[in-house]
Design an enzyme around this catalytic site. Sequence first.
Site, PDB file in Angstrom:
ATOM      1  CE  LYS A  42     -35.984   9.700  21.981  1.00 47.45           C
ATOM      2  NZ  LYS A  42     -36.699  10.995  21.981  1.00 47.45           N
ATOM      3  N   GLY A  43     -34.436   4.074  20.448  1.00 40.63           N
ATOM      4  CA  GLY A  43     -34.963   3.175  19.418  1.00 40.63           C
ATOM      5  C   GLY A  43     -35.158   1.741  19.864  1.00 40.63           C
ATOM      6  CD  GLU A  97     -28.185   0.589  18.646  1.00 39.80           C
ATOM      7  OE1 GLU A  97     -29.237   0.938  19.224  1.00 39.80           O
ATOM      8  OE2 GLU A  97     -27.268   1.389  18.385  1.00 39.80           O
ATOM      9  CG  ASP A  98     -32.371   1.340  17.036  1.00 38.49           C
ATOM     10  OD1 ASP A  98     -31.111   1.284  17.055  1.00 38.49           O
ATOM     11  OD2 ASP A  98     -32.980   2.400  16.832  1.00 38.49           O
ATOM     12  CG  ASP A 101     -26.623   2.654   8.984  1.00 38.47           C
ATOM     13  OD1 ASP A 101     -26.262   1.957   8.033  1.00 38.47           O
ATOM     14  OD2 ASP A 101     -27.012   3.826   8.851  1.00 38.47           O
ATOM     15  CG  PHE A 150     -34.508   5.911   6.975  1.00 40.81           C
ATOM     16  CD1 PHE A 150     -33.300   6.141   7.627  1.00 40.81           C
ATOM     17  CD2 PHE A 150     -35.690   6.231   7.622  1.00 40.81           C
ATOM     18  CE1 PHE A 150     -33.276   6.686   8.901  1.00 40.81           C
ATOM     19  CE2 PHE A 150     -35.677   6.776   8.902  1.00 40.81           C
ATOM     20  CZ  PHE A 150     -34.466   7.006   9.541  1.00 40.81           C
ATOM     21  CB  VAL A 151     -36.568   0.287   8.009  1.00 34.09           C
ATOM     22  CG1 VAL A 151     -36.270  -0.366   6.667  1.00 34.09           C
ATOM     23  CG2 VAL A 151     -35.411   0.050   8.977  1.00 34.09           C
ATOM     24  CG  ASP A 157     -36.504   8.110  15.247  1.00 36.12           C
ATOM     25  OD1 ASP A 157     -35.558   7.309  15.330  1.00 36.12           O
ATOM     26  OD2 ASP A 157     -36.343   9.346  15.191  1.00 36.12           O
ATOM     27  NE  ARG A 163     -38.352   7.371  18.950  1.00 35.72           N
ATOM     28  CZ  ARG A 163     -37.063   7.250  18.595  1.00 35.72           C
ATOM     29  NH1 ARG A 163     -36.590   6.082  18.246  1.00 35.72           N
ATOM     30  NH2 ARG A 163     -36.270   8.298  18.593  1.00 35.72           N
TER      31      ARG A 163
HETATM   32  P1  IMP Z   1     -24.684   3.926  13.498  1.00 36.51           P
HETATM   33  O1  IMP Z   1     -24.575   2.425  13.469  1.00 36.51           O
HETATM   34  O2  IMP Z   1     -23.660   4.591  14.359  1.00 36.51           O
HETATM   35  O3  IMP Z   1     -24.714   4.505  12.096  1.00 36.51           O
HETATM   36  O4  IMP Z   1     -26.041   4.379  14.165  1.00 36.51           O
HETATM   37  C1  IMP Z   1     -27.149   3.589  14.194  1.00 36.51           C
HETATM   38  C2  IMP Z   1     -28.301   4.471  14.608  1.00 36.51           C
HETATM   39  O5  IMP Z   1     -28.742   5.221  13.475  1.00 36.51           O
HETATM   40  C3  IMP Z   1     -29.485   3.649  15.051  1.00 36.51           C
HETATM   41  O6  IMP Z   1     -29.463   3.436  16.443  1.00 36.51           O
HETATM   42  C4  IMP Z   1     -30.645   4.495  14.591  1.00 36.51           C
HETATM   43  O7  IMP Z   1     -30.964   5.444  15.574  1.00 36.51           O
HETATM   44  C5  IMP Z   1     -30.133   5.227  13.387  1.00 36.51           C
HETATM   45  N1  IMP Z   1     -30.551   4.553  12.130  1.00 36.51           N
HETATM   46  C6  IMP Z   1     -29.747   3.978  11.212  1.00 36.51           C
HETATM   47  N2  IMP Z   1     -30.467   3.474  10.189  1.00 36.51           N
HETATM   48  C7  IMP Z   1     -31.770   3.725  10.485  1.00 36.51           C
HETATM   49  C8  IMP Z   1     -33.015   3.432   9.799  1.00 36.51           C
HETATM   50  O8  IMP Z   1     -33.095   2.810   8.722  1.00 36.51           O
HETATM   51  N3  IMP Z   1     -34.141   3.863  10.422  1.00 36.51           N
HETATM   52  C9  IMP Z   1     -34.140   4.529  11.608  1.00 36.51           C
HETATM   53  N4  IMP Z   1     -32.997   4.819  12.277  1.00 36.51           N
HETATM   54  C10 IMP Z   1     -31.826   4.421  11.717  1.00 36.51           C
HETATM   55 MG    MG Z   2     -31.530   5.578  17.313  1.00 36.20          MG
END
Ligand code: IMP
Ligand code: MG
Length: 178
Positions: A42-43, A97-98, A101, A150-151, A157, A163
């Site tokens: 949803k991000g 994508e939001d 990470d 963490f943002v 969220d 959000r």
């Molecule tokens: P990854 O790249 O598989 O670790 O997943 C990324 C997802 O982790 C994003 O779509 C977010 O939902 C969540 N995420 C990672 N870092 C943050 C942050 O700083 N704030 C909020 N959500 C985060």
């Molecule tokens: Mg997410």
Amino acid sequence: MHNSIERVLLTEEQIKARVAQLGQALAADYRDKTPIFVGILKGVVVFFADMIRAVQIPCQIDFMAVSSYSGTASTGKIQLLKDLSVDITGRHVVILEDILDSGLTLQHTVEYLQSKHPASVKICTFLDKPEGRKADIQADYVGFSVPNLFVVGYGLDYDEAYRNLPYVGVLKPEAYSK
Ligand code: IMP
Ligand code: MG
């Protein structure tokens, strides 16, 4: 400013200016390709709504919702909570994508999309946290690179809250321990 936010990392104005630039870059690269923008829920919803209006070319939209199987991300599995509703065969796909990470979720999502034989798959992420990376994956379009903090806000969220903040901020430590 929201009283759980320690500091603002990206203001509304900074975000607006960057989204306009990204929109122009995508419009130039995808002119005459009618791309399909696939948002990862949803991000992404806030970024998605702003981006598709910044890309002034014909396009289509779709959404997916995915989650990593807890504890088994390294096995290469994602849980598909919501699948695509359009056929992407032979089409140019841009994943929105939001935040990128570890990259694990997106890596599996890209593999899943590739299995449907699109013409191309590229990644456009609002935020990139390069220090968090575990998978060998890079975004083709990045709004902002951010430090390993963490943002929240602009769609992102903490425990489903924040959000709807129009900026990106860093949470106060006490907001985690509630
Ligand atoms: P990854 O790249 O598989 O670790 O997943 C990324 C997802 O982790 C994003 O779509 C977010 O939902 C969540 N995420 C990672 N870092 C943050 C942050 O700083 N704030 C909020 N959500 C985060
Ligand atoms: Mg997410």
